[in-house]
Design an enzyme around this catalytic site. Structure first.
Site, PDB file in Angstrom:
ATOM      1  N   HIS A 154     -41.686  36.822-112.583  1.00 50.58           N
ATOM      2  CA  HIS A 154     -42.038  35.326-112.795  1.00 50.58           C
ATOM      3  C   HIS A 154     -42.444  35.230-114.588  1.00 50.58           C
ATOM      4  CE1 HIS A 154     -40.549  33.320-109.374  1.00 50.58           C
ATOM      5  NE2 HIS A 154     -41.118  35.179-108.939  1.00 50.58           N
ATOM      6  N   SER A 275     -42.187  38.498-142.970  1.00 53.72           N
ATOM      7  CA  SER A 275     -42.638  37.516-143.134  1.00 53.72           C
ATOM      8  C   SER A 275     -42.329  36.691-144.670  1.00 53.72           C
ATOM      9  CB  SER A 275     -43.658  36.728-142.251  1.00 53.72           C
ATOM     10  OG  SER A 275     -43.933  35.488-143.172  1.00 53.72           O
TER      11      SER A 275
END
Length: 443
Positions: A154, A275
């Protein structure tokens, strides 16, 4: 014309494609296969005494011919039929002998058998790709067999594993995919030259056998006027499963590269930019790309399944679908497998970060061992679970040390000595069956 090619049959978009796979779907390759099917069929017809040997000699005289794809496509603009356009083009070179070419055959005999040849050739490239990926995964698995890290369920810390185990899991998954692709290749390596509505009324089954044998194909057990499309549905479904496995491995790497995790990282080359706005960025662009490409591979499944249901002995509702999904899926998967192999081979591993993350929550990852130790001392599972969980919740809430809390809990001290308690915090305990697992995977 398929979007991978321009008017001359040359590639237009190569960002996510590789030339060997693209070439399989070029018009030049397609016409070459059509030609060979017709030539082998003439051979068989001549042996049966149905057509003269002179026709065989005439058609094989074009063996080294480079097909003028532009001219054939121009003829098709008039005929509105691709196979007739091709046969018209061939007739210009072999003259009167052309009357015996395509004897008793229907267009689907050519189209479907050619499609099978293309798919089997595509499969062979994909199998080579999977073998290279398996090699890369195996190397990483053994390199990091004992690089201990936290396992997560999870997305939450669970118990220790090793990065080598993660790579071994990927290896086993891809080996299953290799077996699936081998089965899918066999499913699709089928030819059919059974004539109109599949009855062989105007063509001897020996012709089909000869042509199929010449291409390394099996003869279809029973066709209509087309090869049954359940075969193709199985093929594209198998490619989709491979795509999903690529996505799973890519997603694992993407999660492990997150800044707050940073246990692995895609190789960042000299001069690479992450970026346009933030010079510090090093993004998992390759694995993100792989997740996207996997979606394209899976996209072929529903259309392939819907192609199974054709009207009576044949319609062509499947044709436009296959002209798109076959190049799209095989070219994309070829590129994706190659890219994933490169990612795995160059993957940067950070064992120290793995250790840091492993110890992030002050020993909580050993809760099951303590639970089991308490039950071994006679406590009920319910009582033991309540003791361990109540101490674990303090670690979550207050950031205290799990071992210290347990050591100071009288309910624990009553049944476990300090040395017995401490023994349950030994990381090596979780590695004791590594060799067994690796033997199962790599034997």
């Amino acid at each position: 014309m398929h979007r991978y090619f321009d008017a001359n049959g040359e590639r237009m978009i190569d960002r996510y494609s590789r030339p060997d796979m693209v070439n399989i779907w070029s018009d030049q390759t397609k016409f070459k296969i059509w030609y060979e099917i017709e030539a082998y069929a003439c051979e068989a017809q001549a042996k049966l005494g149905i057509i003269p040997q002179s026709t065989v000699d005439a058609i094989w005289s074009l063996k080294e011919h480079v097909f003028d794809t532009k001219k054939i496509n121009l003829i098709e603009k008039t005929t509105k039929h691709d196979v007739i356009a091709f046969l018209t083009y061939i007739a210009d070179f072999i003259g009167v002998e052309s009357r015996f070419v395509h004897q008793g055959m229907t267009s689907s005999d050519i189209l479907d058998t050619c499609f099978s040849v293309q798919l089997t050739r595509a499969s062979d490239i994909l199998l080579k790709n999977i073998n290279k990926l398996l090699d890369a995964l195996k190397v990483k698995a053994f390199e990091h067999k004992e690089s201990i890290c936290i396992g997560r369920s999870h997305g939450v810390h669970a118990e220790p594993v090793t990065f080598g185990l993660k790579m071994a899991q990927a290896y086993a998954e891809m080996r299953r995919n290799k077996n699936r692709l081998i089965a899918a290749r066999k499913e699709i390596a089928i030819g059919a030259l059974s004539g109109a509505v599949g009855t062989y009324a105007n063509i001897d089954p020996e012709v089909e056998a000869h042509v199929c044998n010449s291409f390394g194909l099996e003869s279809e057990t029973i066709s209509t006027q087309v090869i049954p499309r359940d075969r193709h549905a199985m093929f594209f479904a198998s490619l989709a499963v491979i795509g999903s496995s690529i996505d799973r491995i890519a997603t694992e790497i993407r999660h492990l590269q997150r800044t707050e995790v940073l246990e692995v990282e895609e190789f960042f080359s000299q001069g690479q930019k992450g970026s346009s706005a933030m010079p510090h960025k090093r993004n998992p662009v390759l694995t993100e790309n792989l997740s996207g490409l996997s979606r394209l591979v899976r996209m072929s499944v529903i259309p392939a399944l819907e192609n199974v249901s054709l009207w009576h002995e044949r319609d062509i509702s499947h044709s436009s679908v296959e002209r798109n999904i076959a190049p799209d899926t095989t070219i994309t998967l070829d590129f994706a497998l190659t890219r994933l192999t490169d990612v795995i081979s160059k993957l940067v591993i950070y064992p120290e970060n793995m250790k840091k993350n492993l110890n992030q929550f002050n020993g909580l990852i050993h809760s099951q061992r303590v639970l089991l130790a308490l039950t071994q001392k006679g406590l009920s599972r319910e009582a033991a679970y309540e003791i361990v969980q109540s101490n674990a919740m303090k670690v979550w809430a207050e950031g205290v040390n799990f071992y210290d809390e347990l050591k100071n809990d009288p309910r624990v001290c009553k049944v476990l000595s300090d040395s017995e308690l401490k023994a349950n915090f030994d990381l090596s305990y979780h590695l004791k069956h590594l060799d067994t697992i690796f033997e199962k995977v790599f034997s």
